[in-house]
Design a protein around this motif. Structure first.
Motif, PDB file in Angstrom:
ATOM      1  N   LEU A  23       0.819  -1.205   0.000  1.00 40.83           N
ATOM      2  CA  LEU A  23       0.000   0.000   0.000  1.00 40.83           C
ATOM      3  C   LEU A  23       0.860   1.266   0.000  1.00 40.83           C
ATOM      4  O   LEU A  23       0.613   2.202  -0.754  1.00 40.83           O
ATOM      5  CB  LEU A  23      -0.920   0.012   1.236  1.00 40.83           C
ATOM      6  CG  LEU A  23      -1.883  -1.159   1.404  1.00 40.83           C
ATOM      7  CD1 LEU A  23      -2.679  -0.998   2.687  1.00 40.83           C
ATOM      8  CD2 LEU A  23      -2.811  -1.273   0.217  1.00 40.83           C
ATOM      9  N   GLU A  24       1.871   1.279   0.839  1.00 38.24           N
ATOM     10  CA  GLU A  24       2.636   2.500   1.076  1.00 38.24           C
ATOM     11  C   GLU A  24       3.588   2.875  -0.054  1.00 38.24           C
ATOM     12  O   GLU A  24       3.976   4.037  -0.177  1.00 38.24           O
ATOM     13  CB  GLU A  24       3.445   2.373   2.387  1.00 38.24           C
ATOM     14  CG  GLU A  24       2.603   2.311   3.645  1.00 38.24           C
ATOM     15  CD  GLU A  24       2.103   3.693   4.075  1.00 38.24           C
ATOM     16  OE1 GLU A  24       2.102   4.611   3.250  1.00 38.24           O
ATOM     17  OE2 GLU A  24       1.721   3.834   5.245  1.00 38.24           O
ATOM     18  N   HIS A  54      -4.108  -5.133  -4.507  1.00 38.50           N
ATOM     19  CA  HIS A  54      -5.219  -4.269  -4.139  1.00 38.50           C
ATOM     20  C   HIS A  54      -5.826  -3.597  -5.367  1.00 38.50           C
ATOM     21  O   HIS A  54      -5.235  -3.567  -6.440  1.00 38.50           O
ATOM     22  CB  HIS A  54      -4.753  -3.188  -3.155  1.00 38.50           C
ATOM     23  CG  HIS A  54      -3.555  -2.442  -3.655  1.00 38.50           C
ATOM     24  ND1 HIS A  54      -3.620  -1.513  -4.667  1.00 38.50           N
ATOM     25  CD2 HIS A  54      -2.241  -2.509  -3.289  1.00 38.50           C
ATOM     26  CE1 HIS A  54      -2.417  -1.023  -4.901  1.00 38.50           C
ATOM     27  NE2 HIS A  54      -1.556  -1.616  -4.085  1.00 38.50           N
ATOM     28  N   SER A  55      -6.998  -3.033  -5.172  1.00 34.58           N
ATOM     29  CA  SER A  55      -7.621  -2.246  -6.233  1.00 34.58           C
ATOM     30  C   SER A  55      -7.081  -0.821  -6.133  1.00 34.58           C
ATOM     31  O   SER A  55      -6.075  -0.579  -5.474  1.00 34.58           O
ATOM     32  CB  SER A  55      -9.141  -2.256  -6.059  1.00 34.58           C
ATOM     33  OG  SER A  55      -9.487  -1.722  -4.792  1.00 34.58           O
ATOM     34  N   ILE A 102      -4.238   5.881   3.861  1.00 39.65           N
ATOM     35  CA  ILE A 102      -4.553   5.240   2.586  1.00 39.65           C
ATOM     36  C   ILE A 102      -5.731   4.290   2.778  1.00 39.65           C
ATOM     37  O   ILE A 102      -5.818   3.587   3.788  1.00 39.65           O
ATOM     38  CB  ILE A 102      -3.339   4.455   2.063  1.00 39.65           C
ATOM     39  CG1 ILE A 102      -2.191   5.412   1.739  1.00 39.65           C
ATOM     40  CG2 ILE A 102      -3.696   3.620   0.837  1.00 39.65           C
ATOM     41  CD1 ILE A 102      -0.877   4.711   1.499  1.00 39.65           C
ATOM     42  N   SER A 103      -6.618   4.260   1.763  1.00 35.17           N
ATOM     43  CA  SER A 103      -7.762   3.352   1.789  1.00 35.17           C
ATOM     44  C   SER A 103      -7.808   2.590   0.466  1.00 35.17           C
ATOM     45  O   SER A 103      -7.603   3.179  -0.597  1.00 35.17           O
ATOM     46  CB  SER A 103      -9.054   4.147   1.990  1.00 35.17           C
ATOM     47  OG  SER A 103     -10.172   3.285   1.920  1.00 35.17           O
ATOM     48  N   THR A 104      -8.061   1.282   0.532  1.00 35.61           N
ATOM     49  CA  THR A 104      -8.130   0.480  -0.697  1.00 35.61           C
ATOM     50  C   THR A 104      -8.917  -0.799  -0.419  1.00 35.61           C
ATOM     51  O   THR A 104      -9.460  -0.991   0.687  1.00 35.61           O
ATOM     52  CB  THR A 104      -6.709   0.150  -1.216  1.00 35.61           C
ATOM     53  OG1 THR A 104      -6.816  -0.469  -2.495  1.00 35.61           O
ATOM     54  CG2 THR A 104      -5.982  -0.787  -0.259  1.00 35.61           C
ATOM     55  N   GLN A 105      -8.965  -1.687  -1.429  1.00 40.77           N
ATOM     56  CA  GLN A 105      -9.607  -2.998  -1.286  1.00 40.77           C
ATOM     57  C   GLN A 105      -8.562  -4.074  -1.548  1.00 40.77           C
ATOM     58  O   GLN A 105      -7.854  -4.034  -2.549  1.00 40.77           O
ATOM     59  CB  GLN A 105     -10.735  -3.150  -2.302  1.00 40.77           C
ATOM     60  CG  GLN A 105     -11.894  -2.192  -2.122  1.00 40.77           C
ATOM     61  CD  GLN A 105     -12.862  -2.646  -1.047  1.00 40.77           C
ATOM     62  OE1 GLN A 105     -13.017  -3.841  -0.797  1.00 40.77           O
ATOM     63  NE2 GLN A 105     -13.527  -1.681  -0.408  1.00 40.77           N
TER      64      GLN A 105
END
Length: 692
Positions: free
Chosen positions: A419-420, A446-447, A457-460
């Protein structure tokens, strides 16, 4: 490659490369290589003698071993560095200067007087026509004074005086043009060569690759906060683009599919995929250089006032000449005023002083985008520091990962790094580096990632919502809960670390403990800044009150503010400015950008977010905060030099006028002394401020 040591003292080595001739390109390659050897803080390469001087700290053997390994063909230099180095330009101006001096004195001593006089008369036409054009525009400015002085000398058959005046004017113009061009080129080059790696879009994922590997037709993904590395067309996504570095516009513009975007602009919000149209390393350099040339950024207030004063003094010089002739009927005495004007020295010395200061700052890895910012640093009384990556080290590290679910620490770290790695922040870099050190490679799992400035951070991930970020974002905004039976473990998290929280499906999955050590020099630098004239020193951070209080006490700031948002930092700067204070803001992250814009002077750390570097007025190296003290000293020194130059010019030239009117010295002598003093002041203004 073979070399020999010509001279050596502790911390400095002068070497000679064993080759018959060194080209400009080879000199630039060697310089780039030397500057990137561990321990080297300054290097100079002299292509004409194939010599180099190396200033270093630490182990001498590291330097020698690095030199032994050096091969021109093995060094990878950034795109555009060789094309825009400026070395060829410097050689060109050196030759022009030498040629001008040799031609002037050669003509004076070798040509018969009638031919020399005829040549001087022909050359005077350029200056006289320039003066006439200025008059036709209904202006009484410096060209009128120059034209009058040269024209009257020609009419009086005083060809030596006319020739000397034109020679010294030409030398001054050449020196000013050279210094200006070099400063603009240095600034444009520094601003254009800061994109190292980019996200190349392949069939199923984005891969981080060196920018040098990209070719026209490739698709590159640019995330929020990053510089667009190449000219191209948007083929996916939507973003607000900051184009200030190219157009000067501070308001971002919306770009979506089908729009064209330019290298050097920055994605402030959103994300775009661009189809690369041009990869030339010098394209951005040329655009930035043109933008700087067309802007007023390089002019400080003092410099502009000096130039206006120079033009305002012209009518008085002409009036004084006429009045002296009317009162004395003595042409010689009247010409003594005409041959001496304040404007020439003021117009030459002031810009050279400013541009030389910008050049000197560059020697210490300080990029200044204009003279007015040096003036603002000199006038500043308040300085605001961001904490993470600024007062603390630019490279925080992961101390430990605390798991709050059944997943092991390495798997949690791998997810966090996935993510980061898309976002430029020192905390994010720490997570990515820790995963890399453990060889925790991953594919994109992730999407689309959404980045919320100063929060997280926000994701799926595999259909499950995942968030990572600050306590405020994770627990208050996203309403994440602590898993059953884990409250005691959460309450006993080590307090000496900063915490990064990661949650999956609304439950806390891990806390990543980040060691964010204070810079060793921070407390001493703050003390020295206070001694240099800054009366109010503030620290602002999004970190917890506990961490902020501990750091503030150790470094000795006057005030500190914890758990602040980007708009809070900007509001503080606005409030201080409204109270009549001059504010410097120093930061390295995307969240610092609003405050960098709001302050009188925004200073970014060189390895921070690209958006921060683009918005900032000044960029300093990440190695040592002492560069801030150096910047303050250069700025203070510049203001003192400009003031000293002003008083010297006015005093010396007023004395020459008085001596001429009294008949003590002849107009020829006045012209010679005036123009010589102008040249000497100009040359003095090119010297380094910190060497005085």
């Amino acid at each position: 490659m073979k070399f020999k040591i010509k001279h050596e003292i502790r911390g400095r080595i002068r070497i000679h490369m064993e080759q018959k001739r060194m080209t400009h390109e080879q000199a630039d390659i060697l310089l780039f290589y030397l500057q990137n050897i561990d321990g080297v803080f300054r290097a100079d390469v002299y292509d004409r003698t194939a010599d180099a001087t190396i200033h270093y700290k630490g182990n001498r053997e590291t330097i020698i071993e690095g030199l032994r390994r050096f091969r021109y063909e093995e060094v990878e230099v950034p795109n555009g560095l060789l094309e825009t180095s400026g070395r060829a330009m410097n050689a060109e101006y050196q030759e022009k200067l030498v040629d001008k001096i040799l031609f002037h004195y050669g003509r004076k001593f070798l040509l018969p007087y009638p031919i020399s006089a005829a040549y001087t008369t022909i050359m005077s036409a350029k200056y006289i026509w320039k003066g006439i054009k200025t008059l036709m525009e209904r202006k009484l400015e410096v060209p009128v004074l120059d034209a009058t002085a040269i024209g009257v000398s020609i009419l009086r058959s005083d060809f030596d005086t006319a020739g000397s005046v034109m020679f010294l004017l030409g030398i001054g113009e050449l020196l000013e043009e050279w210094t200006h061009k070099k400063s603009v080129d240095d600034l444009a080059r520094t601003m254009s060569l800061n994109v190292g790696k980019v996200w190349l879009k392949t069939e199923d994922q984005a891969v981080l690759v060196p920018s040098s590997k990209i070719k026209a037709g490739d698709q590159v993904v640019v995330h929020m906060g990053n510089v667009i590395p190449f000219d191209g067309e948007v083929v996916d996504g939507e973003a607000m683009i900051n184009q200030a570095s190219l157009t000067g516009e501070s308001v971002p513009v919306r770009r979506t599919i089908g729009n064209y975007v330019y290298a050097g602009t920055v994605v402030e919000e959103g994300e775009v995929t661009i189809n690369v149209k041009a990869v030339g390393g010098s394209s951005r350099y040329e655009k930035i250089a043109a933008m700087i040339e067309d802007s007023e950024k390089l002019k400080s207030g003092l410099e502009s006032r000096a130039e206006h004063l120079a033009d305002k003094l012209v009518p008085y010089s002409l009036g004084g000449t006429a009045l002296t002739w009317l009162l004395t009927r003595n042409t010689t005495k009247a010409l003594s005023i005409l041959m001496v004007d304040f404007s020439c020295a003021l117009k030459l010395a002031m810009p050279i002083s400013v541009l030389s200061a910008i050049r000197e700052a560059g020697m210490y890895k300080i990029t200044v985008k204009g003279g007015k910012y040096l003036e603002a640093v000199a006038e500043a009384d308040t300085i605001v520091f961001d904490k993470t990556g600024t007062l603390t080290k630019a490279k925080p590290t992961v101390a430990k990962v605390v798991s709050f679910n059944e997943m092991n620490e390495d798997e949690l770290l791998r997810i966090a790094a996935c993510l980061e790695e898309h976002f430029p922040h020192s905390m994010a870099k720490a997570v990515v580096s820790a995963a890399k050190a453990k060889h925790l490679d991953h594919e994109e799992m992730h999407s689309k990632v959404e980045y919320i400035v100063a929060h997280g951070i926000s994701t799926q991930i595999e259909g499950k919502k995942a968030v990572i970020g600050s306590y405020h974002f994770v627990f208050e905004d996203e309403k994440v809960i602590i898993p059953d039976g884990k409250k005691e473990q959460f309450d006993n998290l080590p307090e000496e670390y900063s915490h990064l929280y990661m949650a999956i499906e609304g439950k806390l999955a891990a806390v990543i403990c980040i060691e964010d050590p204070l810079r060793e020099e921070a407390a001493e630098v703050i003390k020295e800044l206070r001694e240099a004239g800054l009366s109010k020193i503030v620290m602002m951070t999004g970190d917890s009150e506990r961490t902020a209080k501990a750091i503030a006490k150790r470094v000795g700031v006057d005030e500190y503010y914890a758990e602040v948002l980007p708009e809070d930092k900007a509001s503080f700067c606005d409030k201080e400015k409204a109270a009549g204070r001059k504010v410097i803001m120093i930061g390295d992250g995307i969240n610092d950008s609003p405050a960098l814009s709001a302050a009188n002077v925004g200073i970014a750390i060189s390895d921070g977010a690209e958006l921060a570097r683009e918005i900032a007025d000044i960029t300093v190296g990440a190695d040592n905060l002492r560069e801030l003290v150096t910047l303050k000293k250069i700025s203070n020194g510049l203001i003192k030099r400009i003031s000293h130059n002003y008083h010297t010019i006015v005093g010396f030239n007023a004395g020459l006028i008085a001596l001429g009117v009294c008949g003590v010295i002849m107009p020829t002598t006045s012209a010679l002394l005036h123009n010589t003093s102008t040249l000497l002041i100009g040359l003095k203004s090119m010297q380094n401020l910190l060497d005085e």
